[in-house]
Design an enzyme around this catalytic site. Structure first.
Site, PDB file in Angstrom:
ATOM      1  N   GLU A  85      78.346  45.768  59.348  1.00 35.43           N
ATOM      2  CA  GLU A  85      77.160  45.073  59.832  1.00 35.43           C
ATOM      3  C   GLU A  85      76.431  45.994  60.814  1.00 35.43           C
ATOM      4  O   GLU A  85      76.805  46.081  61.975  1.00 35.43           O
ATOM      5  CB  GLU A  85      77.539  43.768  60.552  1.00 35.43           C
ATOM      6  CG  GLU A  85      76.325  43.016  61.069  1.00 35.43           C
ATOM      7  CD  GLU A  85      76.566  42.262  62.374  1.00 35.43           C
ATOM      8  OE1 GLU A  85      75.763  41.385  62.713  1.00 35.43           O
ATOM      9  OE2 GLU A  85      77.553  42.554  63.076  1.00 35.43           O
ATOM     10  N   ASP A 134      82.272  43.989  61.948  1.00 38.25           N
ATOM     11  CA  ASP A 134      81.260  43.383  62.807  1.00 38.25           C
ATOM     12  C   ASP A 134      80.619  44.431  63.724  1.00 38.25           C
ATOM     13  O   ASP A 134      81.303  45.306  64.252  1.00 38.25           O
ATOM     14  CB  ASP A 134      81.975  42.307  63.652  1.00 38.25           C
ATOM     15  CG  ASP A 134      81.028  41.498  64.504  1.00 38.25           C
ATOM     16  OD1 ASP A 134      80.111  40.879  63.947  1.00 38.25           O
ATOM     17  OD2 ASP A 134      81.206  41.479  65.745  1.00 38.25           O
TER      18      ASP A 134
END
Ligand code: MG
Length: 651
Positions: free
Chosen positions: A399, A357
């Site tokens: 990401e 993330d």
């Protein structure tokens, strides 16, 4: 036998004739040789992204759970999935899981470790890997954080970005988390005392405008109303703008009831938020009864924490940033070691990949620092994976939510990154009815990545759990959505399908992120689990006709388009792993390319326009359709294609 057509007329009657409107398999088998797919084998790395809390609920508590996934592995297998990316499954304070409290423990609302082991084992039987979502930029405010801020001798003290004087420490370059930058790209400092930045109760404020100080005291005196004709104001918590009363030549006062969780600011204008009209503190909390200096340059929130400790958070005060020290040596930091040990546990349990993330913010938008960190993290996890006996290398995708040119260098740290530009380009071109530069653009993305890593894995996608749904971006036009899915599954790279995309789900973030994270409606009449989303679902979308049951029965459904193209991708090595080459088809609406691998070539053709158009494809074989959607008919070297149709020919 994998040839599948959804409405397209096969062009060569020798290959079995047309089925017009069917999920037909009448395309003939007589292609022979090594181009024949082997039944059951899955060649493509198709990943299904699912929100564990809203995918499928096995126990009726309104929360999707791990067992629910296990119960629906056939569905995922039918979509050709070779991997599942699960939303974070560790303990967290939120429903979505991106504020992890304990990296080594599973959120009991989602299940148990036994459930997870069972999922890994049952998925493996179907050739499906499990990827965990790993949040490395920040944690939640769990035991690590509480211990860190409670005591200087805490073993977790170094895990967070803490400072007694953020302004001075930032200026002195002491904040490793910034990766060498003088200011953060995003985020704020928050007081750590008891986690309480604010105040609830009655306070007296006295502003001395000559000295630029404000003195705040707790009081039981009567509260006043805001002064509508004030020339000095407070901006505070739930009250918003509060006008002060002038009580001397340079003094302004008021007694009010306060309820704020972030503190307050002083304003010299009721309308402007410019620097010069917005006044605040310098990064320290005030002490009741003592004058507190305000300024209009730093203008940080004036907080009540009374803390000598501040922490930095890129996203939200509930998500304190983790601190890995100077990036070149991040793997030696206690936080890195603790996170890596938690990852070891899951990798040793059978997890074959991680989705990382917010990797841009680990070192505050400093690409070189982040890539260095990510390489250390990847190497550490891959070591564990190989020691476990994992096949090949562990998969890891970052990401980095930015356009391709800005994130390509992150490939120096990771084997795979999400390609956000891919979807931004695709939806733009579909909206314009222009396909002729699509392949060229995809090839340009790939060239950027290749310049940083020869064996890059381009993680292509439409929308995800943080973006407005593809269905909404495409105006809830199912024909466009089918086209987008067909393009995704015929493009080079590693495609990710987001939960519900294959059903034509829509939803935007405007009413809350829950609306882009809607549960799957499995049967026509069954209910869906909505407790995790606090009931925030669009019931119009959860209709019987949109259910998996209904769409499975309808040969022309978007679900069956996804299934057909996934099946084709899994069956043909050229589609699964091929090298892309642009093809110009003599019409601006047409996106066309070939994919070649190991002696096999396929021709991919899509019509991006809401009109029937012709593609000139001289020199290509138009006799064997592997998969199609819409009406496509060939005559000589010309293929006539219905609006938003797609076809793949074997060469
Ligand atoms: Mg449940």
């Amino acid at each position: 036998m994998l040839a599948v057509a959804l409405g397209c007329n096969p062009v060569n009657p020798d290959n079995g004739g047309g089925n017009g409107n069917g999920n037909g398999e009448g395309q003939g088998e007589g292609q022979g040789g090594d181009t024949q797919p082997e039944t059951g084998e899955k060649l493509a790395g198709i990943t299904y992204q699912l929100n564990v809390y809203s995918f499928a609920d096995s126990d009726g508590d309104g929360w999707g759970d791990i067992k629910g996934i296990t119960q629906h592995l056939d569905y995922l297998d039918g979509l050709g999935a070779t991997a599942l990316w699960l939303s974070p499954i560790q303990t967290s304070a939120s429903y979505h899981g991106y504020d992890v409290l304990d990296y080594s423990a599973i959120n009991p609302k989602l299940g148990t470790e036994a459930d997870f082991k069972d999922l890994i084992a049952k998925a493996k039987e179907k050739g499906i890997d499990i990827y965990m979502d790993y949040v490395l930029n920040h944690s939640g405010r769990g035991e690590w954080f509480n211990s860190a801020i409670a005591s200087e001798s805490s073993p977790y003290r170094s895990f967070y970005v803490l400072s007694g004087n953020p302004t001075a420490d930032v200026a002195a370059g002491k904040v490793d988390n910034y990766g060498g930058a003088k200011t953060p790209g995003m985020g704020n400092w928050y007081t750590a005392a008891g986690g309480d930045l604010g105040y609830k109760g009655r306070l007296h404020f006295k502003l001395d405008w000559a000295k630029k100080t404000i003195t705040v005291t707790e009081t039981t005196a009567a509260a006043q109303q805001s002064n509508p004709s004030a020339n000095k104001w407070l901006w505070i918590g739930s009250a918003g703008l509060v006008g002060l009363y002038q009580t001397g030549s340079d003094t302004h006062e008021i007694t009010i009831d306060v309820d704020t969780d972030w503190g307050f600011l002083v304003r010299s204008s009721s309308t402007s938020w410019d620097n010069g009209t917005k006044w605040g503190g310098n990064g320290t909390s005030l002490t009741f009864g003592q004058p507190y200096s305000i300024n209009s340059s730093t203008a940080a929130d004036i907080t009540f924490g009374g803390s000598s400790i501040w922490y930095f958070a890129s996203f939200d005060k509930s998500m304190p940033d983790l601190n890995y020290g100077p990036y070149a040596n991040a793997s030696a930091s206690p936080a890195f070691k603790a996170l890596a040990e938690s990852a070891d546990k899951w990798i040793n349990m059978g997890v074959n990949g991680l989705r990382l993330d917010a990797v841009i913010w680990i070192y505050q938008n400093q690409a070189a620092a982040n890539a260095s960190f990510l390489k250390q993290w990847y190497d550490r996890c891959n070591q564990t994976y190989k020691a476990r006996g994992g096949k090949g290398d562990i998969y890891m995708v970052g990401e980095a939510w930015e356009e391709t040119s800005k994130i390509a260098s992150y490939y120096q740290g990771l084997p795979s990154l999400f390609n956000f530009s891919y979807w931004w380009t695709l939806k733009d071109r579909i909206s314009k009815g222009k396909g002729d530069d699509f392949a060229k653009t995809v090839l340009w993305f790939r060239a950027q990545y290749k310049s940083h890593r020869a064996d890059f894995i381009d993680a292509i996608k439409l929308s995800n759990h943080d973006e407005d749904r593809a269905g909404s971006d495409l105006g809830r036009d199912i024909a466009k959505e089918k086209l987008a899915g067909a393009v995704l599954l015929t493009s080079p790279g590693k495609p990710f399908i987001y939960q519900g995309e294959e059903l034509g789900y829509w939803g935007t973030k405007s009413g809350g992120d829950e609306y882009i994270r809607t549960p799957i409606k499995w049967t026509r009449s069954g209910s869906v689990p909505t407790a995790s989303l606090s009931g925030k679902v669009d019931n119009a979308m959860l209709s019987a006709d949109i259910s998996v049951e209904a769409q499975s029965a309808s040969e022309s459904s978007i679900l069956n388009v996804y299934r057909a193209f996934a099946k084709a991708r899994n069956g043909y090595k050229a589609l699964a792993q091929g090298e892309m080459k642009e093809v110009q088809a003599g019409n601006a609406a047409i996106a066309a390319w070939t994919m070649s691998y190991d002696g096999q070539t396929v021709l991919v053709v899509h019509n991006f326009k809401p009109a029937t158009v012709s593609a000139s494809l001289g020199g290509y074989k138009l006799s064997y359709i592997i998969v199609s959607n819409g009406i496509c008919s060939a005559s000589g070297a010309t293929v006539t294609m219905s609006p938003y149709s797609s076809v793949v020919y074997l060469q």
